[in-house]
Design an enzyme around this catalytic site. Structure first.
Site, PDB file in Angstrom:
ATOM      1  N   LYS A  18     -58.356  31.536  24.492  1.00 23.93           N
ATOM      2  CA  LYS A  18     -58.451  31.923  26.121  1.00 23.93           C
ATOM      3  C   LYS A  18     -57.197  32.360  26.801  1.00 23.93           C
ATOM      4  O   LYS A  18     -56.745  33.251  27.423  1.00 23.93           O
ATOM      5  CB  LYS A  18     -59.156  31.321  26.972  1.00 23.93           C
ATOM      6  CG  LYS A  18     -60.740  31.078  26.374  1.00 23.93           C
ATOM      7  CD  LYS A  18     -61.680  30.457  27.646  1.00 23.93           C
ATOM      8  CE  LYS A  18     -63.233  30.398  27.066  1.00 23.93           C
ATOM      9  NZ  LYS A  18     -64.151  30.309  27.974  1.00 23.93           N
ATOM     10  N   LYS A  76     -68.493  36.083  18.345  1.00 22.72           N
ATOM     11  CA  LYS A  76     -69.811  35.402  19.169  1.00 22.72           C
ATOM     12  C   LYS A  76     -69.980  36.015  20.540  1.00 22.72           C
ATOM     13  O   LYS A  76     -69.440  36.396  21.299  1.00 22.72           O
ATOM     14  CB  LYS A  76     -68.955  33.848  19.260  1.00 22.72           C
ATOM     15  CG  LYS A  76     -69.630  32.886  20.224  1.00 22.72           C
ATOM     16  CD  LYS A  76     -69.076  31.715  20.505  1.00 22.72           C
ATOM     17  CE  LYS A  76     -68.424  31.405  21.937  1.00 22.72           C
ATOM     18  NZ  LYS A  76     -69.446  30.922  22.968  1.00 22.72           N
ATOM     19  N   LYS A 111     -70.366  34.976  27.445  1.00 17.50           N
ATOM     20  CA  LYS A 111     -70.313  35.289  28.863  1.00 17.50           C
ATOM     21  C   LYS A 111     -69.100  36.151  29.023  1.00 17.50           C
ATOM     22  O   LYS A 111     -68.950  37.313  29.773  1.00 17.50           O
ATOM     23  CB  LYS A 111     -70.442  34.371  29.773  1.00 17.50           C
ATOM     24  CG  LYS A 111     -71.606  33.678  29.764  1.00 17.50           C
ATOM     25  CD  LYS A 111     -71.539  32.409  30.929  1.00 17.50           C
ATOM     26  CE  LYS A 111     -72.114  30.938  30.250  1.00 17.50           C
ATOM     27  NZ  LYS A 111     -70.886  30.037  30.200  1.00 17.50           N
TER      28      LYS A 111
HETATM   29  P1  ATP Z   1     -67.603  31.568  28.234  1.00 17.27           P
HETATM   30  O1  ATP Z   1     -67.418  32.824  27.622  1.00 17.27           O
HETATM   31  O2  ATP Z   1     -67.400  31.424  29.579  1.00 17.27           O
HETATM   32  O3  ATP Z   1     -66.693  30.271  27.510  1.00 17.27           O
HETATM   33  P2  ATP Z   1     -69.963  31.066  26.447  1.00 17.27           P
HETATM   34  O4  ATP Z   1     -70.986  32.158  26.584  1.00 17.27           O
HETATM   35  O5  ATP Z   1     -69.191  30.892  25.405  1.00 17.27           O
HETATM   36  O6  ATP Z   1     -69.180  31.095  27.817  1.00 17.27           O
HETATM   37  P3  ATP Z   1     -70.397  28.361  27.149  1.00 17.27           P
HETATM   38  O7  ATP Z   1     -70.594  28.230  28.644  1.00 17.27           O
HETATM   39  O8  ATP Z   1     -69.009  27.970  26.476  1.00 17.27           O
HETATM   40  O9  ATP Z   1     -70.832  29.661  26.905  1.00 17.27           O
HETATM   41  O10 ATP Z   1     -71.498  27.367  26.198  1.00 17.27           O
HETATM   42  C1  ATP Z   1     -72.683  26.830  26.671  1.00 17.27           C
HETATM   43  C2  ATP Z   1     -73.216  26.379  25.531  1.00 17.27           C
HETATM   44  O11 ATP Z   1     -74.002  27.444  25.002  1.00 17.27           O
HETATM   45  C3  ATP Z   1     -72.442  25.612  24.507  1.00 17.27           C
HETATM   46  O12 ATP Z   1     -73.284  24.618  23.926  1.00 17.27           O
HETATM   47  C4  ATP Z   1     -72.373  26.524  23.530  1.00 17.27           C
HETATM   48  O13 ATP Z   1     -71.925  26.101  22.278  1.00 17.27           O
HETATM   49  C5  ATP Z   1     -73.317  27.576  23.376  1.00 17.27           C
HETATM   50  N1  ATP Z   1     -73.189  28.659  22.841  1.00 17.27           N
HETATM   51  C6  ATP Z   1     -72.315  29.554  23.741  1.00 17.27           C
HETATM   52  N2  ATP Z   1     -72.137  30.666  23.089  1.00 17.27           N
HETATM   53  C7  ATP Z   1     -73.015  30.674  22.042  1.00 17.27           C
HETATM   54  C8  ATP Z   1     -73.437  31.561  20.935  1.00 17.27           C
HETATM   55  N3  ATP Z   1     -73.011  32.916  20.649  1.00 17.27           N
HETATM   56  N4  ATP Z   1     -74.266  31.012  20.080  1.00 17.27           N
HETATM   57  C9  ATP Z   1     -74.808  29.903  20.223  1.00 17.27           C
HETATM   58  N5  ATP Z   1     -74.490  29.014  21.072  1.00 17.27           N
HETATM   59  C10 ATP Z   1     -73.509  29.408  21.929  1.00 17.27           C
END
Ligand code: ATP
Ligand code: LTN
Length: 354
Positions: free
Chosen positions: A127, A211, A214
Site C-alpha cells: 500500500k 487478489k 476493495k
Molecule cells: P482493502 O483493499 O481495503 O485492503 P480487501 O478487499 O483486501 O480490502 P479486507 O478488508 O482487507 O479486504 O479483508 C477483509 C477480509 O476478507 C479478510 O479476512 C481478508 O483476508 C478477506 N479477503 C479480502 N480479499 C479477499 C480475497 N480476494 N479472497 C479471499 N479473502 C479475501
C-alpha cells in the site's frame, strides 16, 4: 512490579470455549472475496465458538478517506454481517471505534513493537508502494498491524478466521503477544490464523493474477459486490479473463489462473469435491458454460443476503441498537484486558490499583 491485586482473566483453554475474533474494514463495498474468504466461514462455525466480530473503522482511515462514505459503509458492513447469517444474540457485532480500549491498547503495544517488524509487512509495502512520496503515507498505515494485534489480543482470541492475505498480520500479533508476555509476564493468549482451504484467495475477474480487493473496485470488471444485482453479477462473470484454451480443470499453471479461480468459487459455494466439480464440466462446450454455471451459483448464494441487507438498512435504528449492545458486551472483555496490560506495564490506575 506484579502484585497480588492484578486482575487476571481466566484464559485457560479447558475452562472456556475457543474464542474467535475477526473484522473487516469499511473501506469499500464488500465483495465476493470478503464473503468466501471470511464471512461465510464465520457464519458456518459461529455456534461452535465464542465469537466477536467487528467493523474495523479505525483501520479504514489509514489511507485517505471520505468521512460520509465511511459513515455509510460502516453500517453497511454491519448489515452485511447480519444479512449473511451472523447471529448478533450469539456473537457480539460491534464497531471497533465504539470500544475505545482498542485505540488505547494500540499505543501501549506500539511502544513494545520494533519498527523493523512493521516495515517488513507485505501489506504495508504494497500500500505504501502505491504512493510516489512518503509524505503521503500516514503513520497509521505503518501502525495498522499493531492495532489489528490489539483487536485480537484484547479478546484473548485463540482463532482468527481470515483470508490468506492476513496471515502475516496474525503471525505478527503472536510475535507482539509473545514479546509483551516476555517483558511483563503472561498476559496474552497467542492467536492462530484460520485460513480456509478453499476460497482463501479469490482473484480479480479482470486479472486473475491479482487478489480481488476493495482497493481495485474502480476497475471495471474486477469484482462482484455482495449487494450487486443478478444482471451485474452475470455481466462481470461472463467477462472474466480466462485463457485461449478450453480445458476446465483445477490447475496451478499461472496461465490457467482465471479458470482455476472460477472453479474455486464454484467449489466453495456448492461444497462439492474437486473431482465432482470437474465432472460437472466434463461435457461443457467451452468457458461460456463454466461462466454461466458460476454466475448462477453466485447469484443464488448472494440473493437472500442482498434482500436481507436491504431490509436491515431500512431500519437503521434497530441496527444501531444491535451495534450498541455488541459494543457493551465486547467492551466488558476488552476493558478488563486493557486494565491488565496497564497494571503489568506499571501504570497507576485511576482510583488506586497496583
Ligand atoms: P482493502 O483493499 O481495503 O485492503 P480487501 O478487499 O483486501 O480490502 P479486507 O478488508 O482487507 O479486504 O479483508 C477483509 C477480509 O476478507 C479478510 O479476512 C481478508 O483476508 C478477506 N479477503 C479480502 N480479499 C479477499 C480475497 N480476494 N479472497 C479471499 N479473502 C479475501
Ligand atoms: N487487517 C484486516 C482487518 C482486521 C482484522 C482485525 C481481521 C483488522 N483487525 C482483527 C481479523 C482480526 C483485513 O482484513 N484487512
Amino acid at each position: 512490579m506484579q502484585t497480588e491485586t492484578l486482575t487476571v482473566e481466566d484464559t485457560s483453554a479447558e475452562t472456556r470455549k475457543r474464542r474467535v475474533l475477526s473484522g473487516i474494514q469499511p473501506s469499500g463495498d464488500l465483495h465476493l472475496g470478503n464473503y468466501l474468504g471470511a464471512i461465510k466461514r464465520w457464519v458456518e462455525r459461529q455456534y461452535e465458538k465464542e465469537n466477536y466480530f467487528c467493523i474495523v473503522d479505525l483501520h479504514a482511515i489509514t489511507l485517505p478517506h471520505d468521512p460520509e462514505a465511511l459513515r455509510q459503509r460502516t453500517r453497511g458492513v454491519a448489515a452485511l454481517y447480519i444479512a449473511s447469517g451472523l447471529d448478533p444474540d450469539h456473537c457480539p457485532i460491534f464497531i471497533q471505534s465504539h470500544v475505545t480500549a482498542h485505540a488505547e491498547a494500540c499505543w501501549l503495544a506500539g511502544c513494545v513493537t520494533p519498527l523493523g517488524w512493521l516495515e517488513r509487512m507485505t501489506q504495508y509495502k504494497d500500500k505504501a508502494g502505491r504512493s510516489d512520496s512518503s509524505e503521503r503515507i500516514s503513520t497509521g498505515l505503518l501502525a495498522y498491524p499493531v492495532l489489528m494485534a490489539c483487536d485480537i489480543l484484547l479478546y484473548s482470541a485463540d482463532e482468527v478466521p481470515v483470508g490468506e492475505d492476513q496471515k502475516q498480520h496474525v503471525e505478527l500479533s503472536r510475535d507482539i503477544a509473545q514479546r509483551f508476555n516476555h517483558m511483563f509476564g503472561e498476559t496474552f493468549v497467542l492467536p492462530e490464523p484460520m485460513i480456509p482451504e478453499i476460497g482463501a484467495r479469490v482473484m480479480g475477474f479482470d486479472d486473475p493474477s491479482r487478489k480481488m480487493s476493495k482497493s481495485y473496485e474502480h476497475i471495471r470488471g474486477h469484482l462482484v459486490k455482495m449487494v450487486d444485482e443478478p444482471k451485474e453479477i452475470e455481466r462481470t462473470i461472463k467477462r472474466a479473463v480466462t485463457d485461449s484454451g478450453n480445458e476446465i480443470v483445477f490447475s496451478e499453471d499461472p496461465a490457467k489462473a482465471g479458470v482455476n479461480n472460477l472453479l474455486g468459487i464454484y467449489q466453495v459455494i456448492t461444497g462439492k469435491t474437486p473431482e465432482r466439480v470437474e465432472a460437472d464440466f466434463a461435457n461443457a462446450r467451452g468457458y461460456g458454460d463454466l461462466k454461466s454455471a458460476v454466475a448462477e451459483v453466485v447469484i443464488e448464494e448472494l440473493r437472500p443476503i442482498r434482500e436481507r441487507y436491504n431490509e436491515i438498512m431500512d431500519d437503521v435504528s434497530e441496527l444501531d441498537r444491535i451495534l450498541a449492545d455488541g459494543a457493551d458486551r465486547a467492551g466488558a472483555v476488552a476493558n478488563a484486558k486493557l486494565r491488565e496490560m496497564k497494571e503489568r506495564m506499571g501504570f497507576v490506575l485511576p482510583g488506586g490499583g497496583s
